[in-house]
Motif scaffolding. Structure first.
Motif, mmCIF file in Angstrom:
data_model
loop_
_atom_site.group_PDB
_atom_site.id
_atom_site.type_symbol
_atom_site.label_atom_id
_atom_site.label_comp_id
_atom_site.label_asym_id
_atom_site.label_seq_id
_atom_site.Cartn_x
_atom_site.Cartn_y
_atom_site.Cartn_z
ATOM 1 N N ILE A 225 33.321 12.223 -13.324
ATOM 2 C CA ILE A 225 32.989 13.302 -12.395
ATOM 3 C C ILE A 225 34.009 14.409 -12.646
ATOM 4 C CG2 ILE A 225 32.759 14.000 -9.982
ATOM 5 C CD1 ILE A 225 32.059 11.144 -9.287
ATOM 6 N N TYR A 226 33.550 15.516 -13.229
ATOM 7 C CA TYR A 226 34.443 16.601 -13.613
ATOM 8 C C TYR A 226 34.817 17.458 -12.400
ATOM 9 C CZ TYR A 226 33.019 15.255 -18.314
ATOM 10 O OH TYR A 226 32.764 14.538 -19.459
ATOM 11 N N ASP A 227 36.016 18.073 -12.489
ATOM 12 C CA ASP A 227 36.513 18.954 -11.414
ATOM 13 C C ASP A 227 36.472 18.254 -10.055
ATOM 14 O OD1 ASP A 227 36.858 21.068 -13.274
ATOM 15 O OD2 ASP A 227 34.720 21.533 -13.121
ATOM 16 N N ASN A 228 36.853 16.995 -10.059
ATOM 17 C CA ASN A 228 36.823 16.211 -8.822
ATOM 18 C C ASN A 228 38.064 16.467 -7.959
ATOM 19 O OD1 ASN A 228 35.383 14.001 -7.338
ATOM 20 N ND2 ASN A 228 37.367 13.005 -7.567
ATOM 21 N N HIS A 229 39.162 16.873 -8.618
ATOM 22 C CA HIS A 229 40.397 17.212 -7.925
ATOM 23 C C HIS A 229 41.136 18.259 -8.749
ATOM 24 C CE1 HIS A 229 41.057 13.608 -10.478
ATOM 25 N NE2 HIS A 229 42.127 14.291 -10.880
ATOM 26 N N GLU A 230 42.213 18.800 -8.222
ATOM 27 C CA GLU A 230 42.937 19.863 -8.919
ATOM 28 C C GLU A 230 43.622 19.316 -10.174
ATOM 29 O OE1 GLU A 230 46.276 23.352 -7.997
ATOM 30 O OE2 GLU A 230 45.573 22.011 -6.385
ATOM 31 N N ALA A 231 43.476 20.030 -11.286
ATOM 32 C CA ALA A 231 44.033 19.583 -12.567
ATOM 33 C C ALA A 231 45.509 19.938 -12.685
ATOM 34 C CB ALA A 231 43.257 20.208 -13.711
ATOM 35 N N LEU A 232 46.253 19.108 -13.423
ATOM 36 C CA LEU A 232 47.658 19.394 -13.736
ATOM 37 C C LEU A 232 47.800 20.035 -15.112
ATOM 38 C CD1 LEU A 232 49.616 16.277 -12.374
ATOM 39 C CD2 LEU A 232 49.648 18.599 -11.500
ATOM 40 N N ILE A 233 46.875 19.713 -16.023
ATOM 41 C CA ILE A 233 46.866 20.300 -17.364
ATOM 42 C C ILE A 233 45.438 20.673 -17.729
ATOM 43 C CG2 ILE A 233 48.894 19.028 -18.183
ATOM 44 C CD1 ILE A 233 46.827 17.149 -19.594
ATOM 45 N N SER A 234 45.290 21.498 -18.749
ATOM 46 C CA SER A 234 43.952 21.905 -19.184
ATOM 47 C C SER A 234 43.309 20.821 -20.034
ATOM 48 C CB SER A 234 44.031 23.205 -19.972
ATOM 49 O OG SER A 234 44.707 22.974 -21.211
ATOM 50 N N LYS A 235 42.009 20.897 -20.127
ATOM 51 C CA LYS A 235 41.256 19.949 -20.973
ATOM 52 C C LYS A 235 41.670 20.116 -22.429
ATOM 53 C CE LYS A 235 37.698 17.010 -21.496
ATOM 54 N NZ LYS A 235 37.710 16.803 -22.940
ATOM 55 N N GLU A 236 41.954 21.361 -22.827
ATOM 56 C CA GLU A 236 42.348 21.637 -24.216
ATOM 57 C C GLU A 236 43.685 20.970 -24.550
ATOM 58 O OE1 GLU A 236 39.342 24.172 -22.844
ATOM 59 O OE2 GLU A 236 41.373 23.961 -22.019
ATOM 60 N N THR A 237 44.642 21.041 -23.615
ATOM 61 C CA THR A 237 45.954 20.415 -23.822
ATOM 62 C C THR A 237 45.803 18.900 -23.954
ATOM 63 O OG1 THR A 237 47.116 22.148 -22.604
ATOM 64 C CG2 THR A 237 48.232 20.020 -22.810
ATOM 65 N N PHE A 238 44.995 18.330 -23.064
ATOM 66 C CA PHE A 238 44.779 16.878 -23.098
ATOM 67 C C PHE A 238 44.178 16.459 -24.443
ATOM 68 C CE2 PHE A 238 42.085 13.129 -22.413
ATOM 69 C CZ PHE A 238 42.999 12.250 -21.842
ATOM 70 N N ASP A 239 43.142 17.169 -24.895
ATOM 71 C CA ASP A 239 42.479 16.825 -26.158
ATOM 72 C C ASP A 239 43.428 16.972 -27.347
ATOM 73 O OD1 ASP A 239 40.144 16.257 -24.844
ATOM 74 O OD2 ASP A 239 39.230 18.213 -25.194
ATOM 75 N N GLU A 240 44.274 18.009 -27.318
ATOM 76 C CA GLU A 240 45.215 18.240 -28.416
ATOM 77 C C GLU A 240 46.223 17.089 -28.505
ATOM 78 O OE1 GLU A 240 48.237 21.753 -30.060
ATOM 79 O OE2 GLU A 240 46.962 22.117 -28.297
ATOM 80 N N VAL A 241 46.716 16.616 -27.355
ATOM 81 C CA VAL A 241 47.657 15.493 -27.332
ATOM 82 C C VAL A 241 46.981 14.222 -27.825
ATOM 83 C CG1 VAL A 241 48.951 13.941 -25.796
ATOM 84 C CG2 VAL A 241 49.173 16.415 -25.542
ATOM 85 N N GLN A 242 45.717 14.021 -27.455
ATOM 86 C CA GLN A 242 44.990 12.843 -27.927
ATOM 87 C C GLN A 242 44.871 12.837 -29.444
ATOM 88 O OE1 GLN A 242 44.036 10.293 -25.665
ATOM 89 N NE2 GLN A 242 45.398 11.690 -24.571
ATOM 90 N N GLU A 243 44.607 13.985 -30.018
ATOM 91 C CA GLU A 243 44.500 14.090 -31.480
ATOM 92 C C GLU A 243 45.841 13.810 -32.150
ATOM 93 O OE1 GLU A 243 41.887 14.465 -33.539
ATOM 94 O OE2 GLU A 243 40.666 14.206 -31.718
#
Length: 494
Positions: free
Chosen positions: A289-307
């Motif tokens: 469920i997207y945007d369910n609560h306030e984010a601490l980091i962006s989706k782009e940052t999360f994806d970059e760290v995963q890579e």
């Protein structure tokens, strides 16, 4: 009756409400101790408590229960007392097996106060019809409740409600809505800092060491601040209260999609039955469920760290270390400085065991690591200590048994002498004073002999034929081995 174990347990729901938790445990304790102190035989025995807080009666994987069963296996418990059978176990089949087979075989008396059950009064080892029905109802109740809870929790999660007990590090439960997450401003920047360090190229280990050197508060320490108590205090038998960051803790945060504001669930299902077995679901079955609560980091940052983490992952070349035998000391050694478990790291070349090296991960992450003894030298030292302290060969065993028999014979002669001297006194052959003096001398000799007989019993019970170091041998005699760079600092025996 020598040793009584009283077992108390509370469920998950009781643990979540701290006040009720204490009342529930205290209530069970008061009921059991009142029962014991009103029994002429039981109140003379030694009492030891075993407690499980926040564990379902449907699972047999409970730390308190595990410790109790170990004591039974070691022959240190004669009687178990519980408030009622459901506190000990709800599973009908397993409870029946304990009552019918295990406890009778081990010579254990089992008492369930509210059920009016005492195995010493039962004719058929606890298999009477009313007891079977009670256990069956407990089992059915657990399965019915488990199924209903699983269904209702899934419905709540699909509505975006956070139903887990503890929010991820960096979030709190909204005081106005217990099912909603809000940002924990106290540590939110720490989460952002972790992602920043990883993006700068630091490894998981390097990131953890930086956090430790800068004194960044850990998730466990933050939970303690919020709750007022440390729920993990007894999980690690350490000498330090401060918790540290590890690479696994950093990875857990780096892989948690919740920091993007996404609520992810249905990753796994944990059965409250069958020992709490966890079933992991494939990623295709995860629900988001997207945007369910306030984010601490962006989706782009999360994806970059995963890579980044994915690119650093080293592939295994098929070396199966499990086929190599680890040291028999591996589960018993702790660091004398911090008390944390020493890691025995196996190294191989794919064909054979190259070596095992010891290190304390806790001290390593604080840059306080010292070179520990070679595992072979440590095994040699422990073997020699055990052999000197507990080894007994057949010749020595025969000598002790012969000595014990001789002492029994001496006590028989002393008893006969006591009777003869009493007759001499009764018939006026010796004075009362002479008889009392002879009686006291006989009594002293008898007590000395009995003390030595008991000492031999203990020596024979403790001793064994130690011809090589095995894990079973170590477990029989040793609880914990504390080491430092100097070698063995202290050994705690069973």
């Amino acid at each position: 009756m020598n040793n009584i174990a009283i077992y108390m347990r509370i469920s998950f729901s009781e643990r979540d409400r701290q006040k009720q938790t204490e009342e529930s445990i205290n209530s069970q304790r008061n009921i059991i101790k009142h029962f014991i102190f009103n029994d002429q035989e039981l109140k003379k025995a030694n009492i030891e408590e075993f407690v499980d807080e926040g564990y379902s009666g449907s699972t047999t994987s409970r730390p308190g229960l595990d410790k109790l069963l170990l004591k039974i296996k070691q022959g240190k418990v004669n009687c178990i007392i519980v408030k009622d059978m459901s506190r000990f176990m709800r599973n009908y089949i397993e409870m029946g097996d304990y009552l019918e087979n295990i406890f009778p075989f081990m010579g254990i008396r089992f008492i369930a106060i509210n059920d009016g059950y005492d195995s010493s009064n039962e004719i058929q080892n606890g298999t009477e019809l009313d007891i079977q029905f009670k256990n069956l109802l407990n089992d059915y109740y657990s399965r019915d409740i488990s199924e209903k809870m699983t269904t209702s929790l899934l419905v709540a999660k699909k509505q975006g409600k956070y139903t887990s007990g503890t929010p991820p590090y960096g979030y709190l439960k909204d005081p106005e809505d217990n099912y909603k997450l809000v940002i924990d401003e106290r540590v939110a920047d720490n989460v952002r800092y972790i992602f920043q360090l990883l993006l700068e190229g630091h490894t998981l280990n390097e990131t953890a060491k930086i956090l430790n050197s800068e004194g960044v508060i850990t998730a466990r320490a933050r939970r303690k601040e919020i709750k007022g108590y440390d729920a993990y205090a007894n999980r690690w038998e350490s000498n330090v209260e401060e918790t540290i960051w590890s690479h696994s803790m950093v990875r857990r945060i780096a892989n948690n999609e919740a920091y993007t504001g996404t609520f992810v669930f249905n990753k796994s299902t944990k059965s409250k039955l069958d020992g709490g077995k966890v079933t992991y679901h494939p990623k295709e079955e995860w629900i988001r469920i997207y945007d369910n609560h306030e984010a601490l980091i962006s989706k782009e940052t999360f994806d970059e760290v995963q890579e980044l983490l994915k690119s650093r992952h080293r592939k295994s070349f098929g070396v199966n270390k499990k086929k190599y035998q680890n040291s028999p000391l591996a589960t018993f050694v702790r660091c004398s400085k911090c008390g944390y478990k020493i890691r025995f790291n196996i190294s191989s070349n794919g064909k054979e065991l190259v070596g095992i090296y010891l290190y304390c991960y806790h001290c390593r992450m604080l840059e306080q690591e010292e070179k520990l003894p070679n595992y072979k030298e440590l095994e040699k030292d422990v073997f020699e200590i055990l052999k000197d302290k507990f080894h007994i060969d057949r010749t020595e065993k025969k000598r002790l048994l012969d000595e014990q028999k001789e002492l029994y014979d001496k006590n028989d002669l002393l008893l006969k002498k006591k009777r003869i001297e009493f007759e001499n006194y009764k018939f006026g052959k010796i004075s009362r004073e002479d008889f009392l003096e002879i009686k006291n001398q006989i009594q002293e000799s008898d007590e000395e002999n009995k003390e030595r007989i008991q000492a031999i019993d203990e020596e024979l019970k403790q001793a064994g034929n130690i011809d090589k170091l095995t894990e079973d041998t170590v477990r029989k005699y040793i609880k914990t081995i504390y080491v430092s760079g100097k070698g063995i600092e202290k050994i705690e025996y069973q």
